[in-house]
Design a protein around this motif. Structure first.
Motif, PDB file in Angstrom:
ATOM      1  N   LYS A 153      42.653  42.714  48.587  1.00 46.67           N
ATOM      2  CA  LYS A 153      43.415  41.620  47.974  1.00 46.67           C
ATOM      3  C   LYS A 153      43.042  41.517  46.496  1.00 46.67           C
ATOM      4  N   LEU A 154      44.023  41.098  45.707  1.00 50.31           N
ATOM      5  CA  LEU A 154      43.849  41.101  44.254  1.00 50.31           C
ATOM      6  C   LEU A 154      44.357  39.786  43.688  1.00 50.31           C
ATOM      7  N   ARG A 155      43.646  39.272  42.708  1.00 51.94           N
ATOM      8  CA  ARG A 155      44.229  38.145  41.974  1.00 51.94           C
ATOM      9  C   ARG A 155      44.295  38.491  40.487  1.00 51.94           C
ATOM     10  N   LEU A 156      45.442  38.205  39.902  1.00 52.59           N
ATOM     11  CA  LEU A 156      45.638  38.475  38.475  1.00 52.59           C
ATOM     12  C   LEU A 156      45.172  37.288  37.636  1.00 52.59           C
ATOM     13  N   VAL A 157      44.564  37.613  36.495  1.00 57.91           N
ATOM     14  CA  VAL A 157      44.195  36.604  35.502  1.00 57.91           C
ATOM     15  C   VAL A 157      44.668  37.132  34.143  1.00 57.91           C
ATOM     16  N   SER A 158      44.239  36.505  33.073  1.00 57.55           N
ATOM     17  CA  SER A 158      44.798  36.897  31.772  1.00 57.55           C
ATOM     18  C   SER A 158      43.857  37.674  30.866  1.00 57.55           C
ATOM     19  N   SER A 159      42.607  37.879  31.303  1.00 54.13           N
ATOM     20  CA  SER A 159      41.675  38.685  30.497  1.00 54.13           C
ATOM     21  C   SER A 159      40.571  39.227  31.395  1.00 54.13           C
ATOM     22  N   GLY A 160      39.881  40.232  30.874  1.00 55.46           N
ATOM     23  CA  GLY A 160      38.743  40.786  31.601  1.00 55.46           C
ATOM     24  C   GLY A 160      37.641  39.749  31.756  1.00 55.46           C
ATOM     25  N   THR A 173      47.488  29.374  34.208  1.00 51.78           N
ATOM     26  CA  THR A 173      48.882  29.052  33.899  1.00 51.78           C
ATOM     27  C   THR A 173      49.747  30.308  33.791  1.00 51.78           C
ATOM     28  N   LEU A 174      49.213  31.321  33.070  1.00 54.65           N
ATOM     29  CA  LEU A 174      50.019  32.520  32.825  1.00 54.65           C
ATOM     30  C   LEU A 174      49.591  33.705  33.694  1.00 54.65           C
ATOM     31  N   SER A 175      48.749  33.446  34.704  1.00 56.71           N
ATOM     32  CA  SER A 175      48.319  34.538  35.585  1.00 56.71           C
ATOM     33  C   SER A 175      49.526  35.164  36.265  1.00 56.71           C
ATOM     34  N   GLY A 176      49.584  36.502  36.255  1.00 53.34           N
ATOM     35  CA  GLY A 176      50.723  37.191  36.868  1.00 53.34           C
ATOM     36  C   GLY A 176      51.977  37.082  36.019  1.00 53.34           C
ATOM     37  N   ASN A 177      51.766  36.883  34.725  1.00 50.05           N
ATOM     38  CA  ASN A 177      52.905  36.758  33.806  1.00 50.05           C
ATOM     39  C   ASN A 177      53.895  37.923  34.000  1.00 50.05           C
ATOM     40  N   PRO A 178      55.179  37.624  34.144  1.00 48.78           N
ATOM     41  CA  PRO A 178      56.149  38.672  34.480  1.00 48.78           C
ATOM     42  C   PRO A 178      56.266  39.795  33.451  1.00 48.78           C
ATOM     43  N   VAL A 179      56.056  39.484  32.177  1.00 46.23           N
ATOM     44  CA  VAL A 179      56.170  40.533  31.160  1.00 46.23           C
ATOM     45  C   VAL A 179      54.964  41.481  31.263  1.00 46.23           C
ATOM     46  N   THR A 180      53.787  40.883  31.404  1.00 42.73           N
ATOM     47  CA  THR A 180      52.577  41.696  31.598  1.00 42.73           C
ATOM     48  C   THR A 180      52.706  42.545  32.860  1.00 42.73           C
ATOM     49  N   VAL A 181      53.147  41.918  33.927  1.00 45.71           N
ATOM     50  CA  VAL A 181      53.268  42.632  35.202  1.00 45.71           C
ATOM     51  C   VAL A 181      54.229  43.813  35.064  1.00 45.71           C
ATOM     52  N   ALA A 182      55.340  43.605  34.359  1.00 44.49           N
ATOM     53  CA  ALA A 182      56.317  44.684  34.174  1.00 44.49           C
ATOM     54  C   ALA A 182      55.704  45.831  33.361  1.00 44.49           C
TER      55      ALA A 182
END
Ligand code: PLP
Length: 430
Positions: A110-117, A299-308
């Motif tokens: 399982k994985l969770r996305l965040v916005s930085s290392g 707030t921006l975790s899994g941001n669609p632009v980043t994900v794309a």
């Protein structure tokens, strides 16, 4: 026109941005002079504000494994932007990304996305502490895990560069549970783990150190780290923010065949946009809210632009021959640089794993942070400036990795070696 010179822009930057930069290592403090103001990137090249072109080995500090403005990544990001930049709600694409990451890293159930290392390592540590109900963390001298308070102890990267052993603003209390030992030393880890057996929640490690320059693990070192952490019931966290998708599709854990409990990712995963992620065993990950009691959010975790952008990048990396190509480029550069060092009798060594590499001057081998710190920093500064003058953008610090991308051509690599040879010759005569 004068107002638009790089000198002027940097003067404006210094007036409104601390040190003129938004991350310390971007300054040229270590090598002297003002940093170039970058206007464009395309493929293996960046162009500064005054139109000078450089072969880029910084690659935004690791993310740009495909090169700058790669066509598929740009197209995917554009399409995503047009569909709405952020929802704060689930999307199908983020599921696809988590599935693809699992394909490449089977240990990431399982994985969770965040916005930085930084967020990734901070969250992984919180989770490890909650899972084990213990508080102490072990880290390694020279490994950098972002600017998490409790991990800013003998960290590398900008801290190595700026020679700050620690940073003001972090109360002693915050680091009292952080234990630091040398990298690549199994005996010290075993002894530390035995002494603190019942209290160590996690061992966090860059499986290939990239923040004291590149330092590869000794043969069987990671397997030994795995064994001793399992023995003492500590969570093993691989910080693969740099090495993930870089040294192999499945990161250092694939390359060295060692499976951690939790993995931190970042950089390449976002295709050049801000990202981080942490993941691993389901039994640990399911402690996260909303399933479990461990709070973590964004707030921006899994941001669609980043994900794309990330998905497009990872798909390219799924093609046949990609890592063989990166290895061949890395091997060529390493061997050519070493030959030049030998030819001009310059003391130094090259550490490399795949497409990440560091030139250390004035030392014969570097296997841990203390050895890296002994390198010749004055010679490095001279090298750096000559390379810049020759159109080669090497990281402005001896304690960083240089990154080769798929966009670097053989001609780019040869040009780099040519510039290096010219410098080495002048250094030898001088
Ligand atoms: N972990 C490692 C190994 C890194 O090299 C870095 C950044 O360079 C981080 C964590 C922190 O990532 P970020 O700068 O995205 O917060």
């Amino acid at each position: 026109m004068a107002n638009n010179s790089m000198k002027n822009i940097f003067a404006r930057a210094q007036a409104r941005i601390p040190g003129g930069v938004n991350s310390p290592v971007r300054s040229w403090k270590m090598v002297g002079g003002d940093p170039k103001i970058i206007a464009h990137g395309q493929g293996a090249y960046i162009l500064d504000w005054e139109g000078h072109r450089y072969i880029d080995y910084v690659g935004s500090w690791g993310p740009l494994i495909l090169g700058h403005a790669q066509a598929q990544v740009v197209a995917a990001a554009k399409q995503a932007i047009e569909g709405g930049m952020s929802f704060g709600a689930p999307t199908e694409a983020e599921v696809e990304l988590a599935e693809l990451v699992h394909d490449y890293f089977p240990a990431i159930e399982k994985l969770r996305l965040v916005s930085s290392g930084t967020e990734a390592t901070m969250s992984a540590i919180r989770l490890a502490r909650a899972y084990t109900r213990r508080s102490k963390i072990v880290k390694f001298d020279g490994c950098y895990h972002g600017h998490v308070d409790s991990l800013l102890v003998r960290a590398g990267s900008g801290l190595a560069t700026l020679a700050l052993p620690d940073t003001p603003g972090v109360p002693e209390n915050f680091t009292k549970d952080t234990l630091v030992i040398p990298y690549n030393d199994v005996a010290q880890l075993e002894s530390l783990m035995s002494t603190h057996s019942e209290t160590i929640a996690a061992v966090i490690i860059e499986p290939v150190c990239g923040n004291m320059g590149v330092i590869p693990p000794r043969l069987d070192y990671l397997a030994a780290v795995r064994k001793v952490t399992a023995k003492h019931g500590a969570v093993l966290i691989f910080d693969e923010v740099i090495t993930g998708f870089r040294v192999a599709r499945g990161g250092a854990q694939e390359l060295y065949g060692v499976t951690p409990d939790l993995t931190c990712l970042g950089k390449v995963l976002g295709g050049g946009l801000p990202v981080g992620a942490f993941g691993g065993q389901q039994v640990i990950m399911d402690l996260l809210a909303p399933l479990g009691p461990v709070y973590q959010a964004g707030t921006l975790s899994g941001n669609p632009v980043t994900v794309a952008a990330g998905l497009a990048t990872l798909k390219v990396l799924g093609s046949d021959g990609v890592y063989e190509d990166l290895e061949a480029k890395g091997q060529y550069l390493e061997e050519a640089l070493i030959q030049v060092l030998k030819r001009w009798r310059l003391r130094g060594t090259v550490n490399r794993v795949g497409s990440m590499l560091t030139l250390f001057f004035g030392v014969d081998s570097v296997t841990h942070a203390e050895e890296a710190r002994r390198c010749d920093q004055q010679r490095f500064a001279r090298f750096f400036h000559r390379m810049i003058a020759c159109g080669i953008y090497y990281p402005p610090s001896p304690f960083e990795a240089a990154f080769i991308s798929l966009a670097h051509s053989q001609a780019d690599l040869e040009q780099t070696v040519h510039c290096f040879e010219e410098w080495a010759q002048s250094e030898c005569d001088g």
